[in-house]
Design an enzyme around this catalytic site. Structure first.
Site, PDB file in Angstrom:
ATOM      1  N   GLY A 219      -4.569  -4.218  -3.820  1.00 34.29           N
ATOM      2  CA  GLY A 219      -5.555  -3.170  -4.099  1.00 34.29           C
ATOM      3  C   GLY A 219      -4.762  -1.939  -4.489  1.00 34.29           C
TER       4      GLY A 219
ATOM      5  N   LYS B  95      -0.772   4.286  -8.082  1.00 33.94           N
ATOM      6  CA  LYS B  95      -0.717   5.688  -8.517  1.00 33.94           C
ATOM      7  C   LYS B  95       0.512   5.927  -9.387  1.00 33.94           C
ATOM      8  CE  LYS B  95       0.459  10.296  -7.371  1.00 33.94           C
ATOM      9  NZ  LYS B  95       0.328  11.559  -6.699  1.00 33.94           N
TER      10      LYS B  95
ATOM     11  N   LYS C 205       1.808   2.120  -5.170  1.00 37.92           N
ATOM     12  CA  LYS C 205       2.325   1.583  -6.446  1.00 37.92           C
ATOM     13  C   LYS C 205       1.383   1.888  -7.605  1.00 37.92           C
ATOM     14  CE  LYS C 205       2.333  -2.421  -4.378  1.00 37.92           C
ATOM     15  NZ  LYS C 205       2.102  -2.040  -2.976  1.00 37.92           N
TER      16      LYS C 205
ATOM     17  N   ASP D 218       0.807  -1.225   0.000  1.00 37.01           N
ATOM     18  CA  ASP D 218       0.000   0.000   0.000  1.00 37.01           C
ATOM     19  C   ASP D 218       0.836   1.269   0.000  1.00 37.01           C
ATOM     20  OD1 ASP D 218      -2.201  -1.668   0.113  1.00 37.01           O
ATOM     21  OD2 ASP D 218      -2.279  -1.622   2.295  1.00 37.01           O
TER      22      ASP D 218
HETATM   23  P1  GDP Z   1      -0.748   0.352  -3.545  1.00 39.45           P
HETATM   24  O1  GDP Z   1      -1.338  -0.920  -3.089  1.00 39.45           O
HETATM   25  O2  GDP Z   1       0.742   0.411  -3.326  1.00 39.45           O
HETATM   26  O3  GDP Z   1      -1.105   0.698  -4.965  1.00 39.45           O
HETATM   27  O4  GDP Z   1      -1.358   1.491  -2.616  1.00 39.45           O
HETATM   28  P2  GDP Z   1      -2.905   1.631  -2.199  1.00 39.45           P
HETATM   29  O5  GDP Z   1      -3.645   2.146  -3.356  1.00 39.45           O
HETATM   30  O6  GDP Z   1      -3.409   0.409  -1.550  1.00 39.45           O
HETATM   31  O7  GDP Z   1      -2.786   2.680  -1.034  1.00 39.45           O
HETATM   32  C1  GDP Z   1      -2.283   3.946  -1.224  1.00 39.45           C
HETATM   33  C2  GDP Z   1      -3.355   4.970  -0.792  1.00 39.45           C
HETATM   34  O8  GDP Z   1      -2.757   6.243  -0.672  1.00 39.45           O
HETATM   35  C3  GDP Z   1      -4.460   5.141  -1.824  1.00 39.45           C
HETATM   36  O9  GDP Z   1      -5.645   5.452  -1.151  1.00 39.45           O
HETATM   37  C4  GDP Z   1      -3.978   6.308  -2.666  1.00 39.45           C
HETATM   38  O10 GDP Z   1      -5.040   6.995  -3.284  1.00 39.45           O
HETATM   39  C5  GDP Z   1      -3.331   7.165  -1.624  1.00 39.45           C
HETATM   40  N1  GDP Z   1      -2.188   7.967  -2.071  1.00 39.45           N
HETATM   41  C6  GDP Z   1      -1.231   7.660  -2.972  1.00 39.45           C
HETATM   42  N2  GDP Z   1      -0.278   8.618  -3.002  1.00 39.45           N
HETATM   43  C7  GDP Z   1      -0.655   9.556  -2.102  1.00 39.45           C
HETATM   44  C8  GDP Z   1      -0.059  10.768  -1.647  1.00 39.45           C
HETATM   45  O11 GDP Z   1       1.013  11.189  -2.069  1.00 39.45           O
HETATM   46  N3  GDP Z   1      -0.738  11.450  -0.674  1.00 39.45           N
HETATM   47  C9  GDP Z   1      -1.918  11.019  -0.156  1.00 39.45           C
HETATM   48  N4  GDP Z   1      -2.494  11.751   0.784  1.00 39.45           N
HETATM   49  N5  GDP Z   1      -2.500   9.877  -0.554  1.00 39.45           N
HETATM   50  C10 GDP Z   1      -1.864   9.150  -1.502  1.00 39.45           C
HETATM   51  P1  IMO Z   2      -0.894  -4.166  -2.296  1.00 41.42           P
HETATM   52  O1  IMO Z   2      -0.434  -4.714  -3.614  1.00 41.42           O
HETATM   53  C1  IMO Z   2      -0.976  -4.567   2.053  1.00 41.42           C
HETATM   54  C2  IMO Z   2      -1.055  -8.619   3.677  1.00 41.42           C
HETATM   55  C3  IMO Z   2      -2.331  -9.068   4.377  1.00 41.42           C
HETATM   56  C4  IMO Z   2      -1.751 -10.087   5.345  1.00 41.42           C
HETATM   57  C5  IMO Z   2      -0.615 -10.730   4.554  1.00 41.42           C
HETATM   58  C6  IMO Z   2      -1.013 -12.022   3.852  1.00 41.42           C
HETATM   59  O2  IMO Z   2      -2.188  -3.458  -2.350  1.00 41.42           O
HETATM   60  O3  IMO Z   2       0.196  -3.375  -1.637  1.00 41.42           O
HETATM   61  P2  IMO Z   2      -2.588 -12.722   1.829  1.00 41.42           P
HETATM   62  O4  IMO Z   2      -3.923 -12.172   1.400  1.00 41.42           O
HETATM   63  O5  IMO Z   2      -1.514 -12.542   0.822  1.00 41.42           O
HETATM   64  O6  IMO Z   2      -2.705 -14.103   2.353  1.00 41.42           O
HETATM   65  O7  IMO Z   2      -2.195 -11.807   3.105  1.00 41.42           O
HETATM   66  O8  IMO Z   2      -0.235  -9.772   3.569  1.00 41.42           O
HETATM   67  N1  IMO Z   2      -1.267  -8.113   2.293  1.00 41.42           N
HETATM   68  C7  IMO Z   2      -1.199  -6.832   1.954  1.00 41.42           C
HETATM   69  N2  IMO Z   2      -1.020  -5.728   2.712  1.00 41.42           N
HETATM   70  N3  IMO Z   2      -1.079  -4.446   0.713  1.00 41.42           N
HETATM   71  C8  IMO Z   2      -1.225  -5.540  -0.070  1.00 41.42           C
HETATM   72  O9  IMO Z   2      -1.186  -5.481  -1.415  1.00 41.42           O
HETATM   73  C9  IMO Z   2      -1.333  -6.803   0.558  1.00 41.42           C
HETATM   74  N4  IMO Z   2      -1.511  -8.069   0.096  1.00 41.42           N
HETATM   75  C10 IMO Z   2      -1.448  -8.862   1.172  1.00 41.42           C
HETATM   76  O10 IMO Z   2      -2.963  -8.012   5.023  1.00 41.42           O
HETATM   77  O11 IMO Z   2      -1.174  -9.417   6.441  1.00 41.42           O
HETATM   78 MG    MG Z   3      -2.862  -1.607  -1.844  1.00 43.28          MG
END
Ligand code: GDP
Ligand code: IMO
Ligand code: MG
Length: 428
Positions: free
Chosen positions: A40, A18, A16, A13
């Protein structure tokens, strides 16, 4: 070089999705190489937010091809609902989306097994997203899995029934009397498999080889983060795939000498969703403020993310394991308004200070040692140029660059595509 990578350096999270979306206009192909719908990835543009789970984050760009590589595990149900959910965008998925025939398929029973396994772990549960990731990779390495290419064989259901029976037998050992009512799941599953069959199912390693040879630019999109890697993460509180740079070679069939830039993404602080060690985790008003301003709720499960200060011990470890060449710092805007910014520069284990990520990271004895820098009050979300960033924020960046020994080339100051500051756009 053939392929650049974007990888999360923390516990996922990092943002990536974005950044892949922002950088896609520099690439011809975006390729996911591991993980599955546990991911996600959030993209925000034109005032709208999209969360992708299986589809690569380059899908919104008109000229990009998007590949789901062999290292990914695919839930046909999630994939279909993602495609259906993007109906209003007129994306030609039959042209733009390519899927490796060697990618493994998540069956309904894989998800049920995931739940049963977590339940049986009790207090020691991993906090899985329960998308069937672990059981599907177990069947892959156990040489029992069903691959995308298999569904093209008219007799593939024989394989399906055999594997499902095996799963039901295992489920009996968890709960001998429970009826899992498979019919309920199977109707949707088989319908989604029919939709999957209509997409371009290819020998993707061959496609990538041709693409590299003809000079196309490829961006590998990682899922999860290095600290969730099956080998190098905080095992057993990890996911079941290789989330690090080497995973791109395995998950796409690209040779190591074809890897060019390795972009490492990290948040300006730390978060983690699910169980497991988190040395800099906070339980106070600072964590609450980070969670609130940063909207720290899981993109896949909606669970609250745990928050804490940045951890340079684990970040340095991730930088080294991945061979990161350029860093990208996300969510700097969330730290505005904190008087002091803390940076973990070492751990104390049993009274001894260490500066590396230890095997016994799961032990409660790991205590973070902090350095403090002055904070900044300015709202960063409207800043467009690196030179206009507040002085103390720039000092924070310089401090991290010095410690990590890799330049921070992009700073993200908000969720929108446009809230992205390049230190020097020509250098990318
Ligand atoms: P990913 O899994 O690495 O693609 O990240 P996620 O989408 O799960 O989580 C990142 C969250 O941070 C999302 O809700 C994005 O919309 C938000 N986000 C990304 N970059 C920024 C930033 O620079 N500032 C803020 N405030 N939010 C961000
Ligand atoms: P993105 O790509 C954050 C975490 C789960 C759990 C552990 C194992 O959005 O960064 P799994 O479902 O693989 O059996 O879960 O890994 N986890 C993540 N945490 N971002 C993710 O993906 C994750 N995918 C799995 O919360 O702790
Ligand atoms: Mg994510």
């Amino acid at each position: 070089m053939g392929i650049d990578l974007i990888l999360g350096l923390q516990w996922g999270d990092e943002g990536k999705g974005k950044i892949v979306d922002v950088l896609t206009n520099k690439y011809d192909v975006v390729a996911r190489f591991q993980g599955g719908p546990n991911a996600g990835h959030t993209l925000t543009f034109n005032g709208k937010k999209h969360v992708l789970h299986t589809i690569p984050s380059g899908i919104f760009h008109p000229n990009s091809l998007n590949l789901i590589g062999n290292g990914v595990v695919i839930d046909p149900i999630t994939l279909k609902s993602e495609i259906d959910g993007l109906g209003s965008y007129n994306i030609d998925f039959y042209k733009k989306l390519l899927i490796s025939k060697k990618a493994h398929i998540i069956l309904p029973t894989h998800k049920i097994l995931d739940e049963a396994s977590e339940e049986a772990k009790g207090k020691l549960k991993i906090g899985s997203t329960l998308k069937g990731i672990g059981p599907t990779y177990m069947d892959k390495t156990g040489r029992n899995g069903i691959r995308v290419g298999d569904i093209l064989d008219k007799d593939w259901k024989i394989k399906y029934l055999k594997l499902t029976k095996k799963h039901l037998d295992i489920l009996k050992s968890y709960n001998p009397t429970k009826d899992y009512n498979l019919d309920k799941y199977e109707e949707k599953f088989f319908k989604s498999v029919e939709s999957l069959k209509k997409l371009q199912l290819i020998d993707s390693e061959q496609f990538l080889l041709n693409s590299i040879q003809t000079g196309m630019k490829i961006l590998g999109e990682g899922a999860q983060g290095s600290l969730l890697d099956i080998d190098f993460g905080t095992y057993p509180f990890v996911t079941s795939s290789t989330t690090t740079a080497a995973g791109a070679c395995i998950g796409l069939g690209v040779a190591p000498n074809q890897i060019g830039e390795v972009f490492g993404i990290f948040k300006a602080y730390s978060t983690r969703v699910g169980s497991g060690p988190f040395p800099t985790e906070l339980f106070d008003s600072v964590a609450e403020k980070m969670a609130k301003i940063g909207n720290e709720f899981g993109s896949t499960t909606g669970r609250a993310r745990r928050c804490g200060w940045i951890d340079l011990v684990s970040l340095k470890y991730s930088v080294n394991i991945n061979g990161v060449t350029k860093l990208i710092m996300m969510k700097g805007d969330v730290l505005s308004g904190f008087k002091k910014i803390k940076i973990c520069t070492a751990y104390q284990v049993d009274g001894v200070e260490i500066d590396y990520f230890p095997f016994d990271i799961n032990s409660n004895k790991v205590k973070p040692i902090y350095k403090e820098l002055l904070g900044w009050d300015d709202d960063l979300t409207r800043i467009k140029n690196f030179s206009d960033l507040p002085k103390n924020f720039k000092s924070y960046i310089s401090f991290l660059e010095n410690m990590l020994e890799v330049p921070i080339e992009i700073v993200s100051v908000g969720p929108d595509r446009k809230q992205t500051i390049f230190k020097n756009e020509n250098s990318l």
